[in-house]
Design a protein around this motif. Structure first.
Motif, PDB file in Angstrom:
ATOM      1  N   LYS A  99      -5.272   6.173 -14.265  1.00  0.00           N
ATOM      2  CA  LYS A  99      -5.845   5.366 -13.189  1.00  0.00           C
ATOM      3  C   LYS A  99      -6.050   6.233 -11.958  1.00  0.00           C
ATOM      4  N   LYS A 100      -7.231   6.201 -11.393  1.00  0.00           N
ATOM      5  CA  LYS A 100      -7.557   6.967 -10.197  1.00  0.00           C
ATOM      6  C   LYS A 100      -6.874   6.347  -8.976  1.00  0.00           C
ATOM      7  N   PRO A 101      -6.820   7.103  -7.852  1.00  0.00           N
ATOM      8  CA  PRO A 101      -6.297   6.509  -6.614  1.00  0.00           C
ATOM      9  C   PRO A 101      -7.000   5.205  -6.300  1.00  0.00           C
ATOM     10  N   VAL A 102      -6.261   4.245  -5.773  1.00  0.00           N
ATOM     11  CA  VAL A 102      -6.778   2.891  -5.603  1.00  0.00           C
ATOM     12  C   VAL A 102      -7.052   2.604  -4.140  1.00  0.00           C
ATOM     13  N   ALA A 103      -7.885   1.595  -3.904  1.00  0.00           N
ATOM     14  CA  ALA A 103      -8.137   1.121  -2.545  1.00  0.00           C
ATOM     15  C   ALA A 103      -6.923   0.354  -2.051  1.00  0.00           C
ATOM     16  N   LEU A 104      -6.745   0.296  -0.736  1.00  0.00           N
ATOM     17  CA  LEU A 104      -5.590  -0.388  -0.170  1.00  0.00           C
ATOM     18  C   LEU A 104      -5.594  -1.861  -0.541  1.00  0.00           C
ATOM     19  N   SER A 105      -6.770  -2.483  -0.575  1.00  0.00           N
ATOM     20  CA  SER A 105      -6.839  -3.905  -0.915  1.00  0.00           C
ATOM     21  C   SER A 105      -6.324  -4.156  -2.329  1.00  0.00           C
ATOM     22  N   ASP A 106      -6.572  -3.206  -3.242  1.00  0.00           N
ATOM     23  CA  ASP A 106      -6.039  -3.333  -4.600  1.00  0.00           C
ATOM     24  C   ASP A 106      -4.540  -3.066  -4.618  1.00  0.00           C
ATOM     25  N   LEU A 107      -4.101  -2.111  -3.800  1.00  0.00           N
ATOM     26  CA  LEU A 107      -2.682  -1.767  -3.732  1.00  0.00           C
ATOM     27  C   LEU A 107      -1.855  -2.954  -3.244  1.00  0.00           C
ATOM     28  N   LEU A 108      -2.388  -3.681  -2.247  1.00  0.00           N
ATOM     29  CA  LEU A 108      -1.672  -4.816  -1.657  1.00  0.00           C
ATOM     30  C   LEU A 108      -2.079  -6.146  -2.270  1.00  0.00           C
ATOM     31  N   ALA A 109      -3.069  -6.122  -3.158  1.00  0.00           N
ATOM     32  CA  ALA A 109      -3.586  -7.361  -3.769  1.00  0.00           C
ATOM     33  C   ALA A 109      -4.050  -8.333  -2.697  1.00  0.00           C
ATOM     34  N   ILE A 110      -4.890  -7.831  -1.761  1.00  0.00           N
ATOM     35  CA  ILE A 110      -5.406  -8.662  -0.683  1.00  0.00           C
ATOM     36  C   ILE A 110      -6.921  -8.519  -0.622  1.00  0.00           C
ATOM     37  N   SER A 111      -7.541  -9.403   0.135  1.00  0.00           N
ATOM     38  CA  SER A 111      -8.994  -9.371   0.297  1.00  0.00           C
ATOM     39  C   SER A 111      -9.402  -8.228   1.215  1.00  0.00           C
ATOM     40  N   ASP A 112     -10.621  -7.742   1.039  1.00  0.00           N
ATOM     41  CA  ASP A 112     -11.154  -6.720   1.936  1.00  0.00           C
ATOM     42  C   ASP A 112     -11.499  -7.297   3.308  1.00  0.00           C
ATOM     43  N   VAL A 113     -11.663  -8.614   3.387  1.00  0.00           N
ATOM     44  CA  VAL A 113     -12.024  -9.270   4.645  1.00  0.00           C
ATOM     45  C   VAL A 113     -10.775  -9.403   5.518  1.00  0.00           C
ATOM     46  N   LEU A 114     -10.863  -8.966   6.771  1.00  0.00           N
ATOM     47  CA  LEU A 114      -9.724  -9.027   7.681  1.00  0.00           C
ATOM     48  C   LEU A 114      -9.619 -10.404   8.317  1.00  0.00           C
ATOM     49  N   SER A 115      -8.416 -10.968   8.308  1.00  0.00           N
ATOM     50  CA  SER A 115      -8.186 -12.227   9.002  1.00  0.00           C
ATOM     51  C   SER A 115      -8.151 -11.975  10.505  1.00  0.00           C
ATOM     52  N   GLN A 116      -8.184 -13.039  11.283  1.00  0.00           N
ATOM     53  CA  GLN A 116      -8.240 -12.914  12.743  1.00  0.00           C
ATOM     54  C   GLN A 116      -7.001 -12.211  13.287  1.00  0.00           C
ATOM     55  N   ASN A 117      -5.816 -12.592  12.785  1.00  0.00           N
ATOM     56  CA  ASN A 117      -4.603 -11.961  13.320  1.00  0.00           C
ATOM     57  C   ASN A 117      -4.470 -10.504  12.871  1.00  0.00           C
ATOM     58  N   VAL A 118      -5.025 -10.157  11.710  1.00  0.00           N
ATOM     59  CA  VAL A 118      -5.025  -8.744  11.299  1.00  0.00           C
ATOM     60  C   VAL A 118      -5.967  -7.940  12.187  1.00  0.00           C
ATOM     61  N   ARG A 119      -7.099  -8.520  12.557  1.00  0.00           N
ATOM     62  CA  ARG A 119      -8.026  -7.831  13.465  1.00  0.00           C
ATOM     63  C   ARG A 119      -7.352  -7.508  14.794  1.00  0.00           C
ATOM     64  N   VAL A 120      -6.532  -8.438  15.276  1.00  0.00           N
ATOM     65  CA  VAL A 120      -5.803  -8.206  16.522  1.00  0.00           C
ATOM     66  C   VAL A 120      -4.864  -7.018  16.360  1.00  0.00           C
ATOM     67  N   ARG A 121      -4.164  -6.989  15.248  1.00  0.00           N
ATOM     68  CA  ARG A 121      -3.200  -5.912  15.011  1.00  0.00           C
ATOM     69  C   ARG A 121      -3.901  -4.568  14.874  1.00  0.00           C
ATOM     70  N   VAL A 122      -5.033  -4.553  14.183  1.00  0.00           N
ATOM     71  CA  VAL A 122      -5.808  -3.325  14.025  1.00  0.00           C
ATOM     72  C   VAL A 122      -6.293  -2.831  15.386  1.00  0.00           C
ATOM     73  N   ARG A 123      -6.830  -3.751  16.193  1.00  0.00           N
ATOM     74  CA  ARG A 123      -7.374  -3.351  17.497  1.00  0.00           C
ATOM     75  C   ARG A 123      -6.283  -2.825  18.424  1.00  0.00           C
ATOM     76  N   LEU A 124      -5.102  -3.436  18.384  1.00  0.00           N
ATOM     77  CA  LEU A 124      -4.005  -2.970  19.222  1.00  0.00           C
ATOM     78  C   LEU A 124      -3.565  -1.568  18.810  1.00  0.00           C
ATOM     79  N   LEU A 125      -3.523  -1.288  17.506  1.00  0.00           N
ATOM     80  CA  LEU A 125      -3.162   0.048  17.042  1.00  0.00           C
ATOM     81  C   LEU A 125      -4.224   1.056  17.450  1.00  0.00           C
ATOM     82  N   GLU A 126      -5.495   0.664  17.387  1.00  0.00           N
ATOM     83  CA  GLU A 126      -6.568   1.560  17.839  1.00  0.00           C
ATOM     84  C   GLU A 126      -6.376   1.944  19.304  1.00  0.00           C
ATOM     85  N   VAL A 127      -5.995   0.966  20.126  1.00  0.00           N
ATOM     86  CA  VAL A 127      -5.782   1.235  21.552  1.00  0.00           C
ATOM     87  C   VAL A 127      -4.613   2.195  21.745  1.00  0.00           C
ATOM     88  N   MET A 128      -3.523   1.969  21.011  1.00  0.00           N
ATOM     89  CA  MET A 128      -2.351   2.836  21.172  1.00  0.00           C
ATOM     90  C   MET A 128      -2.662   4.270  20.741  1.00  0.00           C
TER      91      MET A 128
END
Length: 491
Positions: free
Chosen positions: A142-171
């Motif tokens: 098996k080749k290296p996998v995408a994070l969404s496959d690794l975590l068994a989650i959707s590729d679409v970001l939820s609203q609260n995940v977007r907040v967390r991503v944006r805050l990390l980008e700022v930091m």
């Protein structure tokens, strides 16, 4: 019968080889290697045997996994053995792959039976050894996998995940903008090995890798205090997640060596069955590893090297690595409430508040408290509706009342809280953040405190606006200076 064969083991990025002067075909040496690694707990047995050799407690010539009629194992080498003109069977314990003639063919986690093995060793249309198309997919490498496959989650970001991503980008952007930290980042790229990193460089790398895994609460140090980390090779940022600082993860050998280090760390530290995650982090790239342990076996998978740090000439702050770590940090954490109590020192503050506001006593000396009446439990949705009205301090206190109240509080505590404001969404970029390159290190959020909505800015310098700001401190300390971010409320 006279065809040569090579039996190779890779472990901790070191190679062991044993030459066989005859019967090197898949039906000969190939099946012998397969049966040896396919034994019960085969991967663990191999890891223990070759680990003892690498640790110096056993000689290669005493290896119990030697195959009859072959030469004794050569001393370990960092160079992959040459396989020119002979059949080569490589057990790759770092990647859990069974290579044949350097081609990744089978997964060590699900090896085929003898018959399937023979039928699956094929030749592609260009003359190279390959896995047959008809090989059952569960046996294939098996080749290296995408994070969404690794975590068994959707590729679409939820609203609260977007907040967390944006805050990390700022930091991350604030680190790059800081003169001292930015200069150190340039130096990190020149370091050949993680052991050569200075303490300041290690602190910068660890801050970027770990900040999304701490309880997302930031304030003045009197209200919220995240501990300054101590330098270690492996740092457990959650009960199921470990970080190791690395260098040059864009180089395949460095990547695989770091993956191997993480797998070994998880294997040695965690005995309980379950899923564990490792993060190899070099500031410029990161790799996420997932290890699944059960009582008898251990399997793993990992992503490719994901770009983490934006270019210093970037036009946008987003990178695959920042998004990956923010999503990994957003996973449900059973110990989150306990960690929130620790960083806020809540029980101490609560005890002090109780002493200052003791309930009045009745004429008979008893506290004026209602009788102990048992009511049917209220549904979680109702407790959650109540919790949304509570300021941060009261929200944490609310979580101490019962398991159901704590469950409701945890839904909200997974959102970042800055100076008591809960960041709930990322609005469209306002005009004042479109000037210059401000959005690389500054963001606007929609936030709520005690059910009152506001717009807040994180990272906005006071000289850019007439609005007063607070200093939000982080756990990153370079020499004697802490990294802080400006926080302001626009109303």
């Amino acid at each position: 019968m006279g065809t040569d064969g090579l039996y190779v083991i890779r472990y901790r990025n070191m190679y062991f080889e044993s030459h066989h002067g005859s019967d090197g075909y898949p039906k000969g040496l190939g099946l012998q290697v397969l049966r040896l690694i396919r034994q019960p707990n085969g991967i663990a047995i191999y890891q223990q045997e070759f680990g003892e050799i690498l640790d110096g407690s056993k000689s290669p010539w005493d290896c119990l996994l030697w195959i009859e009629n072959g030469d004794e194992f050569e001393p370990p080498s960092r160079e992959r053995p040459s396989d020119s003109l002979i059949w080569t069977y490589e057990i790759d314990l770092d990647l859990n792959i069974f290579h044949i003639d350097r081609a990744p063919v089978f997964s060590l986690e699900c090896l085929p039976d003898d018959e399937t093995f023979i039928k699956s060793v094929s030749i592609d249309h260009y003359g190279h050894t390959a896995c047959a198309l008809k090989c059952p997919p569960e046996h294939k490498y098996k080749k290296p996998v995408a994070l969404s496959d690794l975590l068994a989650i959707s590729d679409v970001l939820s609203q609260n995940v977007r907040v967390r991503v944006r805050l990390l980008e700022v930091m991350v952007g604030q680190c790059m903008r800081n003169w001292e930290i930015g200069r150190e980042i340039y130096k990190i790229e020149l370091v050949n090995d993680h052991k050569q990193l200075t303490d300041n460089q290690w602190s910068i790398a660890y801050f970027m890798a770990s900040i999304t895994f701490v309880p997302q609460m930031f304030d003045e140090t009197l209200c919220v205090r995240h501990r300054e980390p101590k330098r270690k090779e492996f740092k457990w940022v959650r009960e199921d997640t470990v970080v190791c600082i690395a260098t040059h993860l864009d180089d395949e050998r460095c990547l695989q060596a770091s993956v191997s280090r993480l797998i070994n760390a998880i294997s040695e530290q965690k005995d309980n069955p379950g899923s564990y995650f490792g993060i190899a982090f070099s500031v410029f790239h990161c790799v996420v590893v997932k290890v699944v342990k059960d009582p008898h076996t251990m399997t793993f998978s990992h992503t490719d090297a994901l770009q983490f740090l934006p270019s210093f000439c970037a036009k946008k702050p987003s990178t695959p690595g920042i998004t990956a770590l923010a999503r990994l940090g957003h996973r449900i954490e059973p110990a989150l409430f306990k960690r929130v109590l620790e960083v806020t020192n809540h029980l101490r503050h609560l005890s002090r508040q109780k002493k200052e506001t003791l309930p009045a006593q009745g004429a008979d000396g008893s506290h004026d408290a209602p009788p102990n009446i048992i009511y049917p439990p209220l549904p979680l949705e109702l407790w959650l509706a109540i919790a949304r009205y509570l300021p941060r301090f009261d929200l944490i206190t609310f979580g101490l009342v019962s398991k159901l109240c704590q469950e409701a509080a945890l839904v909200l505590l997974r959102y970042p809280h800055l100076f008591g404001y809960r960041l709930v969404s990322v609005p469209k970029k306002p005009k004042y953040l479109r000037k210059g390159h401000r959005s690389l290190h500054t963001a606007c959020f929609s936030a709520v405190r005690a059910d009152i909505f506001n717009k807040v800015d994180v990272g906005m310098d006071s000289e850019w606006t007439n609005i007063s700001s607070e200093r939000m401190y982080t756990p990153l300390k370079i020499d004697d200076d802490w990294l802080f971010l400006h926080f302001s409320v626009r109303g």
